[in-house]
Design a protein around this motif. Sequence first.
Motif, short mmCIF file in Angstrom:
data_model
loop_
_atom_site.label_atom_id
_atom_site.label_comp_id
_atom_site.label_asym_id
_atom_site.label_seq_id
_atom_site.Cartn_x
_atom_site.Cartn_y
_atom_site.Cartn_z
N MET A 24 -2.83 -15.23 34.02
CA MET A 24 -2.86 -14.39 32.83
C MET A 24 -1.57 -14.52 32.03
N ILE A 25 -0.45 -14.61 32.74
CA ILE A 25 0.85 -14.72 32.06
C ILE A 25 0.89 -15.96 31.18
N PHE A 26 0.42 -17.08 31.73
CA PHE A 26 0.53 -18.34 31.00
C PHE A 26 -0.64 -18.57 30.03
N ARG A 27 -1.56 -17.61 29.97
CA ARG A 27 -2.57 -17.68 28.92
C ARG A 27 -2.05 -17.14 27.59
N LYS A 28 -0.91 -16.47 27.64
CA LYS A 28 -0.30 -15.98 26.42
C LYS A 28 0.42 -17.13 25.72
N PRO A 29 0.00 -17.53 24.52
CA PRO A 29 0.57 -18.73 23.87
C PRO A 29 2.09 -18.69 23.70
N LEU A 30 2.64 -17.53 23.37
CA LEU A 30 4.08 -17.45 23.11
C LEU A 30 4.92 -17.76 24.34
N VAL A 31 4.35 -17.56 25.54
CA VAL A 31 5.09 -17.85 26.77
C VAL A 31 5.45 -19.33 26.85
N TRP A 32 4.67 -20.18 26.20
CA TRP A 32 4.93 -21.63 26.24
C TRP A 32 6.03 -22.06 25.27
N LEU A 33 6.48 -21.14 24.42
CA LEU A 33 7.53 -21.50 23.45
C LEU A 33 8.80 -22.03 24.11
N PRO A 34 9.39 -21.33 25.11
CA PRO A 34 10.61 -21.87 25.73
C PRO A 34 10.38 -23.19 26.44
N PHE A 35 9.17 -23.42 26.96
CA PHE A 35 8.87 -24.71 27.59
C PHE A 35 8.88 -25.82 26.53
N GLY A 36 8.35 -25.50 25.36
CA GLY A 36 8.40 -26.46 24.25
C GLY A 36 9.83 -26.73 23.81
N LEU A 37 10.67 -25.69 23.82
CA LEU A 37 12.07 -25.88 23.46
C LEU A 37 12.79 -26.78 24.46
N LEU A 38 12.45 -26.63 25.73
CA LEU A 38 13.05 -27.52 26.75
C LEU A 38 12.57 -28.96 26.58
N ALA A 39 11.29 -29.12 26.24
CA ALA A 39 10.77 -30.47 25.99
C ALA A 39 11.50 -31.10 24.80
N LEU A 40 11.75 -30.29 23.77
CA LEU A 40 12.49 -30.78 22.61
C LEU A 40 13.91 -31.16 23.00
N THR A 41 14.50 -30.36 23.89
CA THR A 41 15.85 -30.69 24.38
C THR A 41 15.88 -32.06 25.04
N PHE A 42 14.88 -32.33 25.87
CA PHE A 42 14.83 -33.62 26.56
C PHE A 42 14.68 -34.76 25.56
N VAL A 43 13.77 -34.61 24.61
CA VAL A 43 13.53 -35.66 23.60
C VAL A 43 14.80 -35.91 22.79
N LEU A 44 15.43 -34.86 22.33
CA LEU A 44 16.65 -35.01 21.52
C LEU A 44 17.79 -35.60 22.34
N SER A 45 17.88 -35.22 23.61
CA SER A 45 18.95 -35.76 24.47
C SER A 45 18.80 -37.26 24.65
N VAL A 46 17.57 -37.69 24.94
CA VAL A 46 17.33 -39.13 25.11
C VAL A 46 17.58 -39.87 23.80
N ALA A 47 17.16 -39.27 22.69
CA ALA A 47 17.39 -39.90 21.39
C ALA A 47 18.88 -40.02 21.10
N LEU A 48 19.63 -38.97 21.42
CA LEU A 48 21.08 -39.01 21.18
C LEU A 48 21.76 -40.05 22.05
N ILE A 49 21.33 -40.15 23.32
CA ILE A 49 21.89 -41.15 24.22
C ILE A 49 21.66 -42.56 23.69
N ASN A 50 20.50 -42.77 23.08
CA ASN A 50 20.14 -44.11 22.58
C ASN A 50 20.63 -44.35 21.15
N GLY A 51 21.46 -43.46 20.64
CA GLY A 51 22.09 -43.68 19.34
C GLY A 51 21.20 -43.49 18.14
N VAL A 52 20.11 -42.72 18.28
CA VAL A 52 19.18 -42.52 17.16
C VAL A 52 19.85 -41.80 16.00
#
Length: 214
Positions: A24-52
């Motif tokens: 029930m907790i994870f059926r609430k859409p807003l609960v996934w917001l911080p998980f999306g922010l962490l995914a964005l962190t990973f993408v941006l970190s890899v991009a920064l490492i590769n000099g994007v």
Amino acid sequence: GQPQASGSMFAMPDVVGDIKAIPMIFRKPLVWLPFGLLALTFVLSVALINGVFVDMPDVIASGVSLYISLTLHPTSLFIFFIGGFLAPRGSYIVGGTLGVLSAVIYLVVVSLATDLARESAESLMSSTGGEVPEVSTDLIVQTLGMGIFIGVFAGGFASWYRRFLRSSQERAAANRAAKEREQAQKAKDQARADREALRKQKYEDREARRKSSR
């Protein structure tokens, strides 16, 4: 978890109930917001490492670096607090899950930085003094333990803070309602007093006219 009584700000969590409520907790859409922010962190970190972001304006690169520094390492409370605040219950579970995920992402980024572009990743590692640590068993255990502990703590604190805000709003609303009732009662009493004074004045006027007519 949520307190059993609305008046209690420090009730122990209902661990069994919170675990059963995970779907029930994870059926609430807003609960996934911080998980999306962490995914964005990973993408941006890899991009920064590769000099994007090397050829992009400084303001963009600086903004990306700031965001990563606020969200990459498990000692960053930003993501965990958001997760705990948005969770309908079991905020410490959401915080702990985010803590584990944050630790895994950090370890993966460190591993990539070691293999791909160590120097370009130093700006991501503000928590280690700008140095990219070597991935080791000690680092893995330490990072995972830190992520779980801080995630659970920050998630639980966010839940308490949400209850505190709600309680403050309820008290303020109750105080406003009490003040409005008091003002309404005063207005009613004043209207009654005005009617009594008007009746008394009319009576005195009649008596005065009757006496003057004799």
